[in-house]
Design a protein around this motif. Structure first.
Motif, PDB file in Angstrom:
ATOM      1  N   VAL A   1       0.843  -1.190   0.000  1.00 27.85           N
ATOM      2  CA  VAL A   1       0.000   0.000   0.000  1.00 27.85           C
ATOM      3  C   VAL A   1       0.886   1.252   0.000  1.00 27.85           C
ATOM      4  O   VAL A   1       1.735   1.414   0.871  1.00 27.85           O
ATOM      5  CB  VAL A   1      -0.936   0.033   1.231  1.00 27.85           C
ATOM      6  N   GLY A   2       0.677   2.113  -0.971  1.00 29.90           N
ATOM      7  CA  GLY A   2       1.438   3.350  -1.052  1.00 29.90           C
ATOM      8  C   GLY A   2       0.943   4.367  -0.037  1.00 29.90           C
ATOM      9  O   GLY A   2      -0.251   4.465   0.238  1.00 29.90           O
ATOM     10  N   PHE A   3       1.867   5.121   0.540  1.00 29.67           N
ATOM     11  CA  PHE A   3       1.526   6.174   1.501  1.00 29.67           C
ATOM     12  C   PHE A   3       2.645   7.201   1.511  1.00 29.67           C
ATOM     13  O   PHE A   3       3.757   6.938   1.074  1.00 29.67           O
ATOM     14  CB  PHE A   3       1.326   5.599   2.909  1.00 29.67           C
ATOM     15  N   ARG A   4       2.300   8.390   2.012  1.00 26.58           N
ATOM     16  CA  ARG A   4       3.285   9.448   2.191  1.00 26.58           C
ATOM     17  C   ARG A   4       3.311   9.829   3.665  1.00 26.58           C
ATOM     18  O   ARG A   4       2.275  10.256   4.198  1.00 26.58           O
ATOM     19  CB  ARG A   4       2.933  10.682   1.351  1.00 26.58           C
ATOM     20  N   PRO A   5       4.451   9.697   4.344  1.00 29.84           N
ATOM     21  CA  PRO A   5       4.511  10.103   5.747  1.00 29.84           C
ATOM     22  C   PRO A   5       4.599  11.629   5.868  1.00 29.84           C
ATOM     23  O   PRO A   5       5.246  12.287   5.062  1.00 29.84           O
ATOM     24  CB  PRO A   5       5.798   9.444   6.254  1.00 29.84           C
TER      25      PRO A   5
ATOM     26  N   ALA B   1      -5.563  11.172   5.965  1.00 34.11           N
ATOM     27  CA  ALA B   1      -4.407  11.013   6.848  1.00 34.11           C
ATOM     28  C   ALA B   1      -4.826  10.132   8.017  1.00 34.11           C
ATOM     29  O   ALA B   1      -5.881  10.350   8.620  1.00 34.11           O
ATOM     30  CB  ALA B   1      -3.926  12.366   7.357  1.00 34.11           C
ATOM     31  N   ILE B   2      -4.010   9.131   8.304  1.00 36.18           N
ATOM     32  CA  ILE B   2      -4.253   8.213   9.417  1.00 36.18           C
ATOM     33  C   ILE B   2      -2.961   8.121  10.218  1.00 36.18           C
ATOM     34  O   ILE B   2      -1.865   8.139   9.655  1.00 36.18           O
ATOM     35  CB  ILE B   2      -4.679   6.815   8.911  1.00 36.18           C
TER      36      ILE B   2
ATOM     37  N   LEU C   1      -2.843   8.477   2.539  1.00 32.56           N
ATOM     38  CA  LEU C   1      -3.078   7.333   1.681  1.00 32.56           C
ATOM     39  C   LEU C   1      -4.529   7.274   1.225  1.00 32.56           C
ATOM     40  O   LEU C   1      -5.381   8.004   1.741  1.00 32.56           O
ATOM     41  CB  LEU C   1      -2.666   6.029   2.367  1.00 32.56           C
ATOM     42  N   ASP C   2      -4.788   6.401   0.292  1.00 34.99           N
ATOM     43  CA  ASP C   2      -6.126   6.162  -0.235  1.00 34.99           C
ATOM     44  C   ASP C   2      -6.921   5.378   0.814  1.00 34.99           C
ATOM     45  O   ASP C   2      -6.480   4.309   1.250  1.00 34.99           O
ATOM     46  CB  ASP C   2      -5.996   5.360  -1.532  1.00 34.99           C
ATOM     47  N   PRO C   3      -8.094   5.878   1.246  1.00 28.61           N
ATOM     48  CA  PRO C   3      -8.844   5.159   2.281  1.00 28.61           C
ATOM     49  C   PRO C   3      -9.314   3.768   1.836  1.00 28.61           C
ATOM     50  O   PRO C   3      -9.406   2.856   2.657  1.00 28.61           O
ATOM     51  CB  PRO C   3     -10.028   6.082   2.576  1.00 28.61           C
ATOM     52  N   GLN C   4      -9.587   3.600   0.544  1.00 29.64           N
ATOM     53  CA  GLN C   4     -10.000   2.278   0.048  1.00 29.64           C
ATOM     54  C   GLN C   4      -8.856   1.272   0.175  1.00 29.64           C
ATOM     55  O   GLN C   4      -9.064   0.118   0.556  1.00 29.64           O
ATOM     56  CB  GLN C   4     -10.465   2.373  -1.414  1.00 29.64           C
TER      57      GLN C   4
END
Length: 158
Positions: free
Chosen positions: A16-20, A127-128, A139-142
């Motif tokens: 899963v892609g994300f940006r901190p 943001a989580i 990240l994308d919530p889905q």
């Protein structure tokens, strides 16, 4: 601050892609989620807070907008339980392996069933918490839901 946490490792393992995004955590803030949203310039409804609950005495995890309040009646119904209550902070820390203010639904020590507020799934990016105070993951919530094998329901009070 290092951005490597059990949460980021969990997402990386799931592809899963994300940006901190790091921010200055203010433990004295009355509403930590709103303070965090303001710190990174995000509308409060797109910053999702992780709240640990107990449904019929069993642990569960909810992910809801920072500017909303859980309805325990809706939480109980969504999990198919008779009752729901907020989990005491010390118990939430033991179960998740995270400190309050830094609890993430990702990479918890003892994973619990997860439900997202259904209204959060219409935006392309949220943001989580990333598993420590002062670290958010965009990240994308889905994709987040899929990685957690989570469900969605109306969890918040009107």
């Amino acid at each position: 601050m290092s951005t490597a946490t059990p949460a980021t490792r969990f997402l990386q393992a799931k592809g899963v892609g994300f940006r901190p995004v790091e921010y200055r955590y203010d433990p004295g803030s009355d509403r930590v989620a709103l303070q965090a949203a303001q710190a990174i310039g995000l509308p409060p409804g797109r910053l999702l807070k992780t709240l640990m609950v107990e449904v019929d005495g069993r642990p569960a995890c909810t992910v809801v907008p920072g500017d909303r309040v859980l309805s325990m009646k809706r939480v109980a119904a969504a999990f198919g339980a008779k009752s729901a209550a907020m989990m005491p902070p010390a118990k939430a820390e033991r179960l998740t392996g995270y400190h309050t203010g830094g609890i993430s639904p990702f990479g918890q020590r003892r994973p619990a069933p997860v439900l997202f507020e259904a209204a959060t799934l219409t935006t392309p990016e949220v943001a989580i918490n990333g598993g420590k105070r002062g670290l958010l993951l965009l990240l994308d919530p889905q994709a987040a839901m899929a990685a957690l094998e989570a469900g969605a329901a109306a969890l918040c009070a009107d």
